[in-house]
Scaffold this motif. Structure first.
Motif, PDB file in Angstrom:
ATOM      1  N   UNK A   1      70.772  20.802 -68.283  1.00  0.00           N
ATOM      2  CA  UNK A   1      72.093  20.902 -67.645  1.00  0.00           C
ATOM      3  C   UNK A   1      72.935  21.994 -68.294  1.00  0.00           C
ATOM      4  N   UNK A   2      72.908  22.052 -69.628  1.00  0.00           N
ATOM      5  CA  UNK A   2      73.670  23.086 -70.342  1.00  0.00           C
ATOM      6  C   UNK A   2      73.145  24.474 -69.974  1.00  0.00           C
ATOM      7  N   UNK A   3      71.831  24.625 -69.984  1.00  0.00           N
ATOM      8  CA  UNK A   3      71.242  25.929 -69.650  1.00  0.00           C
ATOM      9  C   UNK A   3      71.597  26.336 -68.220  1.00  0.00           C
ATOM     10  N   UNK A   4      71.564  25.356 -67.318  1.00  0.00           N
ATOM     11  CA  UNK A   4      71.913  25.649 -65.915  1.00  0.00           C
ATOM     12  C   UNK A   4      73.357  26.143 -65.805  1.00  0.00           C
ATOM     13  N   UNK A   5      74.266  25.479 -66.536  1.00  0.00           N
ATOM     14  CA  UNK A   5      75.677  25.889 -66.489  1.00  0.00           C
ATOM     15  C   UNK A   5      75.873  27.269 -67.119  1.00  0.00           C
ATOM     16  N   UNK A   6      75.128  27.553 -68.202  1.00  0.00           N
ATOM     17  CA  UNK A   6      75.236  28.881 -68.839  1.00  0.00           C
ATOM     18  C   UNK A   6      74.777  29.966 -67.871  1.00  0.00           C
ATOM     19  N   UNK A   7      73.644  29.710 -67.182  1.00  0.00           N
ATOM     20  CA  UNK A   7      73.124  30.708 -66.226  1.00  0.00           C
ATOM     21  C   UNK A   7      74.099  30.896 -65.064  1.00  0.00           C
ATOM     22  N   UNK A   8      74.616  29.770 -64.523  1.00  0.00           N
ATOM     23  CA  UNK A   8      75.550  29.848 -63.383  1.00  0.00           C
ATOM     24  C   UNK A   8      76.784  30.654 -63.742  1.00  0.00           C
ATOM     25  N   UNK A   9      77.361  30.387 -64.908  1.00  0.00           N
ATOM     26  CA  UNK A   9      78.593  31.071 -65.279  1.00  0.00           C
ATOM     27  C   UNK A   9      78.351  32.522 -65.690  1.00  0.00           C
ATOM     28  N   UNK A  10      77.155  32.822 -66.230  1.00  0.00           N
ATOM     29  CA  UNK A  10      76.811  34.221 -66.496  1.00  0.00           C
ATOM     30  C   UNK A  10      76.725  34.993 -65.187  1.00  0.00           C
ATOM     31  N   UNK A  11      76.069  34.371 -64.175  1.00  0.00           N
ATOM     32  CA  UNK A  11      75.982  35.014 -62.862  1.00  0.00           C
ATOM     33  C   UNK A  11      77.357  35.160 -62.224  1.00  0.00           C
ATOM     34  N   UNK A  12      78.228  34.196 -62.483  1.00  0.00           N
ATOM     35  CA  UNK A  12      79.592  34.264 -61.929  1.00  0.00           C
ATOM     36  C   UNK A  12      80.341  35.479 -62.470  1.00  0.00           C
ATOM     37  N   UNK A  13      80.197  35.725 -63.783  1.00  0.00           N
ATOM     38  CA  UNK A  13      80.853  36.892 -64.393  1.00  0.00           C
ATOM     39  C   UNK A  13      80.233  38.182 -63.868  1.00  0.00           C
ATOM     40  N   UNK A  14      78.892  38.195 -63.777  1.00  0.00           N
ATOM     41  CA  UNK A  14      78.207  39.396 -63.267  1.00  0.00           C
ATOM     42  C   UNK A  14      78.660  39.713 -61.850  1.00  0.00           C
ATOM     43  N   UNK A  15      78.773  38.677 -61.023  1.00  0.00           N
ATOM     44  CA  UNK A  15      79.227  38.864 -59.634  1.00  0.00           C
ATOM     45  C   UNK A  15      80.646  39.417 -59.598  1.00  0.00           C
ATOM     46  N   UNK A  16      81.492  38.943 -60.497  1.00  0.00           N
ATOM     47  CA  UNK A  16      82.878  39.411 -60.545  1.00  0.00           C
ATOM     48  C   UNK A  16      82.940  40.890 -60.945  1.00  0.00           C
ATOM     49  N   UNK A  17      82.149  41.269 -61.963  1.00  0.00           N
ATOM     50  CA  UNK A  17      82.112  42.669 -62.401  1.00  0.00           C
ATOM     51  C   UNK A  17      81.615  43.558 -61.269  1.00  0.00           C
ATOM     52  N   UNK A  18      80.609  43.078 -60.538  1.00  0.00           N
ATOM     53  CA  UNK A  18      80.088  43.841 -59.405  1.00  0.00           C
ATOM     54  C   UNK A  18      81.176  44.094 -58.369  1.00  0.00           C
ATOM     55  N   UNK A  19      82.027  43.073 -58.120  1.00  0.00           N
ATOM     56  CA  UNK A  19      83.128  43.255 -57.172  1.00  0.00           C
ATOM     57  C   UNK A  19      84.094  44.333 -57.659  1.00  0.00           C
TER      58      UNK A  19
END
Length: 687
Positions: A494-512
C-alpha cells in the motif's frame, strides 16, 4: 439583577478601561439598575449571562437565537455572545462566519455603550483568530478597518488596546517587519500600564500578564531571544504585584506562574542554559495548570526541544481526547500543530507502530483538510468582495447624487440666462467624455486586478497540488528509511502504491507546466507524421489511464471510414490534447459518482466529416453550464474550485489543436454530462 449581570459588567468595564473610555468606576462600584439601563445592559443580557455561568452552551445558543428573533438582542450582542460561547467550547474556528457579519454593522447605529463594547470585543477576537490562523495580512486589514470605523464615531483607541496592539505587533513580527512589531508591542505595554494604573482587580493582572506572555512567546518562536527577555521580566513584575493583592485569585496566580515558568524554560533552553531551563520547567510542572489536558499537549514543545521524546510520546496518547474535548477539526492547521508532531515524537521515541498510525492519519485527513481550508479561504475572500462591493455601491450613489445636483443647477441657470446654459451644456459634454474615459480606465484596472487574482489563485492551487504528494512521499519515505521498522507485506504494498501514485502525480503536473510554457512561447507545431486516428486515440487512452478508472465504464467507437484512414498530423501533440480531455472525463465523472453513487459512462467516438477527423468524447459527469462554454477554455479557470486541478488543461489542449489547424469545442446540446468535440484537418499527403 446585579449579581446575574456581574460577569458581563466585568467584561464590558474591562474593555472600557482598555480602550480609554470615560467611565472610571470599577464593577464593584456599579450598584444600581439605572447605570445598567443607561449603558444598554438589558434583561436579555441577564438571561444569557446566567446561562453562561452554568456552561450549558447548547442552551445558551438556543436562548441567544430566541432573544434575537424577538428583538431583545442587537446584532452586535448576538455575535458577541455566540462567539464567546464557541470560544468557551474551544471551537474558535466555528466563529469565523459570525465574525464576518461584523462588516454588516453600521457603527453609527450602535446606540448604546454595551453594543459598542460588544462590537469592539468581537472585532478583538476576530483579529486574534485570524492571527492564530496565520492570516496575518487579513488580520492587519481587519484591525485597520475596525480602527477606521470606530474613529469615525469618536472611538479613538481601538488600535491602542493592549490586546489589539499585541496582535498587530505579532502579525508584523511573523511577516518579518521587526521595527513595526516592536512599535506596536510598546503600544501594548503602554496600554497595560494604563489599565493597571486605573484597575487593580485580579482579572486585570491576569489579562495584562497574558498579553505580555504572548509577546515573549512570539519573540521566542521567531528566535529573537534577546528581545524576549525583557517581556519575561515584565511578567515577573506583574506576577509580584498580583501576589501582593489582598484579594488575589488562586486560580489566576497558578495560571500566571505556569505561563511565566514555561516561557522561561523555552527561553533558557534556546540560550543554552540547560540547568535554568530544567528548573523553570520543573516549576511549571508543579502548577495545577500544567495538569490540564491542553497544557499537557502544549508542554510537548519543550519536551521535543530537549529530546525527551518518550515523555512527549506518552503525552500524545491523550491527543485524541484533547481534540475531541476541544472540538478541533482535522484541518491543515491542526494537522501541522498536533498530528505531525505526534508522528515525530513517536518516531524519535522508537515507537514505530504509533508513528506509522500517525502518518496514516495525516495521509487520511490531508485531502479533506485541504478542501476545508479552501472553504475557509473562500469565505474570507467573499467577505473582502462583499465589503468592496458595498463601498463601490456607496461611491456610485454619491456620484449619482452629485449628478442630480448638477442637472438641477443647469436647469436653474438656464432659466436666468441662455449664455450660461450653453456654457453648462458644453461643460457637461466635456464631463461626459471625461467620465467615459474614466470608465474605460476603471474597466481596464478591473481586468488587471482580475488577472492578478487569477494568477494568485493559480499559484495557490499549484502550491496545494505539489504539497499534497510531497508530504505523502516525505512521510512514507521517512517511515521506510528506518530499517528496523515492522511493516507487513500488505502495508508495504500500500505504501509503495501511494509513493508511485504521488510520484506520477508530480510528474504529470510538471508535464502540464512544460506544455503551458510551450503554449506561451508560440512555437510552431510541425505536422509531418502519417498516423491512424485509432493510434492517436489508443495512445491517449493508455496515457490517461481512463480504462483503469473503477468509477466509470469507458468505450472506444470508430467508424469504418476512420478505422481505415491515415492522415498527416503531429501525433505527440494530438495525443497530448486528447489526453487532457480524457483526464477531465475521469475527474468530473468521479465527482458525479461520489454524489450520486451511480457508475458513470464515457464514450470516445472517431469519425471523418468534411475533410476533418472528429474525436468526440462524451461522459455522464457533472456537466458544464452552456454559458460557460467558452469561459472554461480560459487559463486558470475552474468551475468547481474545490476539485483538484490547475485550470490550465483545456487551455493547453485547445491551443495545441488550433496550432495544428483544428479546434476543440463544447457541445452545449448534450445534457447528460459533458461532450467535447476535437477536430483535426484531414491531410493525406505531406506537402
Amino acid at each position: 439583577m446585579k449579581k446575574q449581570l456581574l460577569p458581563l459588567i466585568i467584561a464590558l468595564t474591562c474593555i472600557v478601561a482598555l480602550t480609554g473610555c470615560s467611565h472610571k468606576k470599577q464593577p464593584a462600584e456599579i450598584d444600581n439598575d439605572a447605570f445598567f439601563e443607561a449603558e444598554g445592559i438589558t434583561r436579555a443580557d441577564s438571561i444569557v449571562s446566567e446561562i453562561s455561568d452554568s456552561r450549558d452552551m447548547p442552551r445558551m445558543h438556543a436562548a441567544i437565537d430566541s432573544l434575537e428573533k424577538i428583538g431583545e438582542l442587537s446584532l452586535a450582542k448576538t455575535i458577541f455572545y455566540r462567539t464567546i460561547g464557541y470560544n468557551m467550547m474551544g471551537q474558535q474556528s466555528t466563529s469565523l462566519p459570525l465574525y464576518q457579519q461584523l462588516s454588516e454593522i453600521n457603527v453609527n447605529d450602535l446606540s448604546t455603550q454595551a453594543d459598542l463594547e460588544a462590537y469592539v470585543y468581537s472585532y478583538n477576537n476576530y483579529v486574534r483568530l485570524l492571527c492564530d490562523m496565520r492570516r496575518y495580512d487579513r488580520a492587519l486589514r481587519e484591525a485597520r478597518e475596525a480602527d477606521k470605523k470606530l474613529r469615525s464615531v469618536g472611538y479613538n483607541s481601538f488600535a491602542n488596546h493592549h490586546d489589539i496592539a499585541q496582535i498587530i505587533g505579532e502579525c508584523y513580527l511573523y511577516m518579518e517587519h521587526v521595527d513595526s512589531a516592536a512599535y506596536n508591542f510598546q503600544k501594548s505595554l503602554q496600554g497595560v500600564r494604563t489599565r493597571l494604573a486605573n484597575f487593580k482587580d485580579p482579572l486585570d493582572y491576569r489579562e495584562c500578564q497574558k498579553t505580555m506572555n504572548a509577546i515573549a512567546t512570539a519573540y521566542i518562536h521567531t528566535h529573537r531571544y534577546r528581545e524576549a527577555e525583557p517581556w519575561v521580566q515584565i511578567q515577573d513584575s506583574i506576577y509580584s504585584a498580583a501576589c501582593n493583592h489582598p484579594q488575589r485569585d488562586s486560580i489566576f496566580m497558578d495560571e500566571m506562574k505556569a505561563e511565566i515558568s514555561y516561557s522561561k524554560a523555552l527561553l533558557a533552553h534556546a540560550q543554552g542554559r540547560s540547568k535554568d531551563a530544567e528548573q523553570a520547567f520543573s516549576d511549571y510542572l508543579s502548577t495545577n495548570t500544567a495538569n490540564q489536558l491542553e497544557n499537557i499537549i502544549k508542554s510537548n514543545e519543550y519536551l521535543m526541544q530537549t529530546h525527551r521524546y518518550s515523555e512527549a510520546a506518552k503525552n500524545y496518547e491523550l491527543l485524541d481526547k484533547f481534540l475531541k474535548t476541544g472540538g478541533y477539526k482535522a484541518d491543515l492547521e491542526n494537522i501541522g500543530r498536533f498530528l505531525l508532531p505526534k508522528y515525530c515524537a513517536n518516531l524519535l521515541a522508537g515507537k514505530r507502530d504509533s508513528a506509522l498510525r500517525a502518518a496514516s492519519l495525516v495521509a487520511e485527513y490531508y485531502d479533506s483538510a485541504l478542501i476545508r481550508q479552501k472553504i475557509i479561504d473562500a469565505d474570507l475572500l467573499t467577505t473582502v468582495y462583499d465589503t468592496e462591493g458595498k463601498e463601490r455601491q456607496i461611491a456610485e450613489q454619491r456620484a449619482e447624487l452629485s449628478h442630480q445636483r448638477l442637472i438641477a443647477l443647469i436647469i436653474i441657470m438656464a432659466i436666468f440666462i441662455t449664455f450660461v446654459t450653453i456654457y453648462i451644456v458644453q461643460h457637461r459634454k466635456a464631463y461626459k467624455k471625461l467620465n467615459e474615459s474614466n470608465r474605460q480606465l476603471i474597466l481596464a484596472n478591473e481586468r488587471a486586478e482580475e488577472s492578478s487574482r487569477m494568477k494568485t489563485k493559480f499559484i495557490q492551487e499549484i502550491s496545494h497540488e505539489v504539497r499534497t504528494p510531497l508530504n505523502i512521499l516525505s512521510g512514507f519515505s521517512q517511515v521506510l528509511a528506518n530499517w528496523d521498522i515492522e511493516i507487513n507485506y500488505d502495508e508495504l504494498q500500500d505504501i509503495c502504491h501511494k509513493i508511485v501514485d504521488n510520484s506520477e502525480r508530480i510528474t504529470h503536473l510538471v508535464s502540464k507546466f512544460l506544455d503551458l510554457s510551450m503554449v506561451y512561447s508560440n512555437v510552431d507545431i510541425e505536422s509531418s507524421e502519417t498516423v491512424a486516428p485509432a493510434d492517436v486515440a489508443r495512445q491517449a487512452i493508455e496515457e490517461s489511464g481512463i480504462q483503469k478508472a473503477t468509477h466509470l465504464d469507458f468505450q472506444l467507437k470508430l467508424s469504418s471510414e476512420a478505422e481505415a484512414l491515415s492522415f498527416v498530423t503531429n501525433k505527440t501533440m494530438a495525443v497530448k490534447a486528447l489526453n487532457q480531455l480524457l483526464d477531465n472525463a475521469i475527474k468530473f465523472t468521479q465527482l458525479k459518482t461520489i454524489k450520486s453513487g451511480e457508475k458513470a459512462h464515457a464514450l470516445l467516438s472517431i469519425d471523418v466529416n468534411e475533410q476533418k477527423v472528429v474525436f468526440a468524447l462524451e461522459d455522464t459527469g457533472i456537466g458544464i453550464p452552456s454559458e460557460q462554454a467558452e469561459n472554461i477554455f480560459q487559463e486558470f479557470v475552474q468551475l468547481d474550485e474545490y476539485s483538484n486541478g490547475t485550470g490550465i488543461g483545456l487551455t493547453i489542449a485547445r491551443t495545441l489543436v488550433r496550432r495544428m489547424g483544428g479546434d476543440i469545442m463544447l457541445d452545449t446540446s448534450y445534457t447528460d454530462g459533458a461532450r467535447f468535440v476535437m477536430t483535426l484537418p484531414l491531410r493525406r499527403d505531406i506537402k
